[in-house]
Scaffold this active site. Structure first.
Site, PDB file in Angstrom:
ATOM      1  N   GLU A   1      55.785  40.708   7.841  1.00 43.49           N
ATOM      2  CA  GLU A   1      56.431  41.936   7.125  1.00 43.49           C
ATOM      3  C   GLU A   1      57.447  41.515   6.298  1.00 43.49           C
ATOM      4  OE1 GLU A   1      58.020  44.373  10.580  1.00 43.49           O
ATOM      5  OE2 GLU A   1      60.071  43.294  10.241  1.00 43.49           O
TER       6      GLU A   1
ATOM      7  N   ARG B   1      66.282  44.183   2.624  1.00 45.55           N
ATOM      8  CA  ARG B   1      67.897  44.227   2.805  1.00 45.55           C
ATOM      9  C   ARG B   1      68.421  42.856   3.116  1.00 45.55           C
ATOM     10  NH1 ARG B   1      67.640  43.742   8.225  1.00 45.55           N
ATOM     11  NH2 ARG B   1      65.706  44.972   9.013  1.00 45.55           N
TER      12      ARG B   1
ATOM     13  N   ARG C   1      73.836  36.396  18.617  1.00 46.24           N
ATOM     14  CA  ARG C   1      74.219  37.954  18.425  1.00 46.24           C
ATOM     15  C   ARG C   1      74.964  38.323  19.888  1.00 46.24           C
ATOM     16  NH1 ARG C   1      69.685  41.677  15.456  1.00 46.24           N
ATOM     17  NH2 ARG C   1      68.931  39.945  14.122  1.00 46.24           N
TER      18      ARG C   1
ATOM     19  N   GLU D   1      58.795  37.765   6.532  1.00 41.28           N
ATOM     20  CA  GLU D   1      58.731  37.271   7.984  1.00 41.28           C
ATOM     21  C   GLU D   1      57.325  37.076   8.258  1.00 41.28           C
ATOM     22  OE1 GLU D   1      60.602  39.533  10.857  1.00 41.28           O
ATOM     23  OE2 GLU D   1      62.372  39.861   9.571  1.00 41.28           O
TER      24      GLU D   1
ATOM     25  N   LYS E   1      54.409  49.197   6.241  1.00 40.12           N
ATOM     26  CA  LYS E   1      54.046  48.127   6.867  1.00 40.12           C
ATOM     27  C   LYS E   1      52.432  47.713   6.243  1.00 40.12           C
ATOM     28  CE  LYS E   1      57.758  46.896   8.905  1.00 40.12           C
ATOM     29  NZ  LYS E   1      58.876  47.937   8.696  1.00 40.12           N
TER      30      LYS E   1
END
Length: 454
Positions: A293, A297, A343, A275, A116
């Site tokens: 960040e 992926r 989720r 982000e 980061k």
């Protein structure tokens, strides 16, 4: 395109990748632990290889066993999904050494964006704004105190190698700084094998907005709009939606351009997410945003982007990794309607979201128009204590946000999950989506803390 791809992952993401491979005529190899021997993704693949017992360190994180499975089955490429080895540059290097294509960015790029502190330096050089704080790691308590004196309180200490909401401590008072700094470094070392931390100003009321990007090796780079991931618990996402209720077309364009510029600056290839923190609240400036960040992926929440853009992100990953160009240009990308992802976790919100593994005696998922459920579970499946507690993702599309919320609530009412000791986040999702402030789009990262006694 590849003839055969090994998926170095499990559960719903493995099954999701297998389905796109099948659409593209690519054969698949599933690797699995003993605990997953009867899982749906194992049966869906063209071939399956057992790689170890249930513990991830001995199976899904066991690099020699995964590489061995790829070599034995003749897989030309490995798709890592998310989690596990998906952001491990060492794993990507080993794949290359064995003549196997890693479906993701190059190892050096992954290493740079995975740290980061390094990512912050590279992104600020590319012109992306950062919150007041450090670019390089803070290497002592005394240095942390000096930084705090400059940026003020509240502030946040973050593990440089962190992710998944871990390695983060908010500090609101000077007297708490020393203990917070020491404990965050210790936690970072234990979890990520890297004790480096950085510091930045903490904003009490922000939105967590991320931009999906995809890049190829021919200069092609596009963004696919934003996802609002502000509804979180313990810095981990619960609900994601696209587009955001608060992002204007002008801000969307600026965020997208910034994300693409950042991706190009680091030489990115494949699908990734940049982000941002965006200021929220009545007095927030419309253009106040800061880089946070970059994730190298596919994201858990990628389906909401797929539903509003019609772009199969896994297919783009495969095309780019196989040496081809993106199938879309920026002018082809159009966001249509609204999508929400919930989720569905086997957790008990009343007990601080404690995981509730166990046998799923009943597991009925919703259906109907505009409803997608990504899951690897079925009646009789067992939620293992070895792995993440997410048992499914409910993704719903609507022509507008209000319709999408109503459809999502209808779909949640159709979820029927039960088993001895098993709890899920379904009731909490219903409460959140039906909350007046959520319906108005008045959400920030402190939404759960403000409205729910959890």
């Amino acid at each position: 395109m590849f003839d055969k791809v090994l998926i170095a992952n499990r559960g719903e993401i493995a099954l999701r990748i297998i389905r796109t491979c099948r659409d593209l005529g690519v054969r698949t190899v599933a690797v699995h632990s003993t605990a997953d021997a009867d899982a749906r993704f194992v049966k869906a693949a063209d071939e399956a290889v057992h790689i170890g017992p249930g513990a991830p360190a001995r199976s899904y994180l066991n690099i020699p066993n995964i590489i061995g499975a790829a070599v034995r089955t003749g897989a030309q490429a490995i798709h890592p999904g998310y989690g596990f080895l998906s952001e491990d540059p060492y794993f990507a290097e080993i794949c290359a050494d064995d003549g196997i294509t890693f479906i993701g960015p190059p190892p050096d790029v992954m290493e740079n964006v995975g740290d980061k502190a390094t990512a912050r330096r590279l992104m600020t050089e590319a012109g992306l704004p950062l919150l007041p704080g450090t670019v390089e790691p803070v290497d002592s308590v005394e240095a942390a105190e000096a930084v705090a004196a400059g940026i003020g309180y509240p502030l946040i200490i973050k593990a440089a190698a962190g992710g998944g909401g871990r390695g983060i401590t908010v500090v609101r008072r000077p007297q708490d700084l020393r203990d917070a700094y020491t404990s965050t470094r210790a936690s970072a070392q234990a979890v990520f094998k890297n004790s480096a931390v950085y510091m930045e100003r903490y904003l009490e009321k922000t939105r967590h907005i991320e931009i999906q990007v995809v890049c190829d090796d021919f200069g092609g780079a596009v963004h696919l709009g934003e996802r609002d991931c502000s509804v979180q618990r313990r810095h981990q996402k619960l609900i994601e939606e696209s587009p955001s209720a608060m992002v204007t077309p002008e801000l969307r364009a600026r965020l997208g351009e910034a994300a693409v510029a950042g991706a190009r600056a680091v030489g990115y290839r494949g699908a990734g997410t940049v982000e941002f923190l965006v200021e929220a609240g009545e007095n927030a400036a419309e253009d106040a945003y800061w880089f946070m960040e970059m994730n190298a992926r596919i994201q858990v929440e990628h389906p909401v982007t797929e539903l509003v853009t019609g772009v199969d992100l896994v297919a783009e990953q495969l095309r780019v990794a196989a040496g081809g160009p993106l199938s879309v240009k920026q002018e082809d990308i159009e966001v249509r309607g609204h999508a929400i992802e919930c989720r569905i976790n086997a957790e008990d919100p009343a007990r601080n979201f404690a995981p509730t593994p166990g046998l799923l005696e009943t597991y009925t998922v919703p259906g109907g128009p505009w409803v997608r459920v990504d899951t690897d579970y079925a009646p009789g499946s067992r939620v293992s204590p070895y792995y993440d507690s997410m048992i499914g993702k409910l993704i719903v599309w609507g022509p507008d946000r209000a319709t999408c919320i109503d459809r999502t609530l209808r779909a949640l009412s159709e979820f029927d999950v039960s088993g001895p000791g098993v709890h899920t986040t379904v009731p909490l999702h219903q409460e959140i989506l039906d909350h007046p402030e959520f319906r108005r789009g008045d959400i920030a990262t402190d939404f759960l803390e403000r409205h729910f006694a959890l």
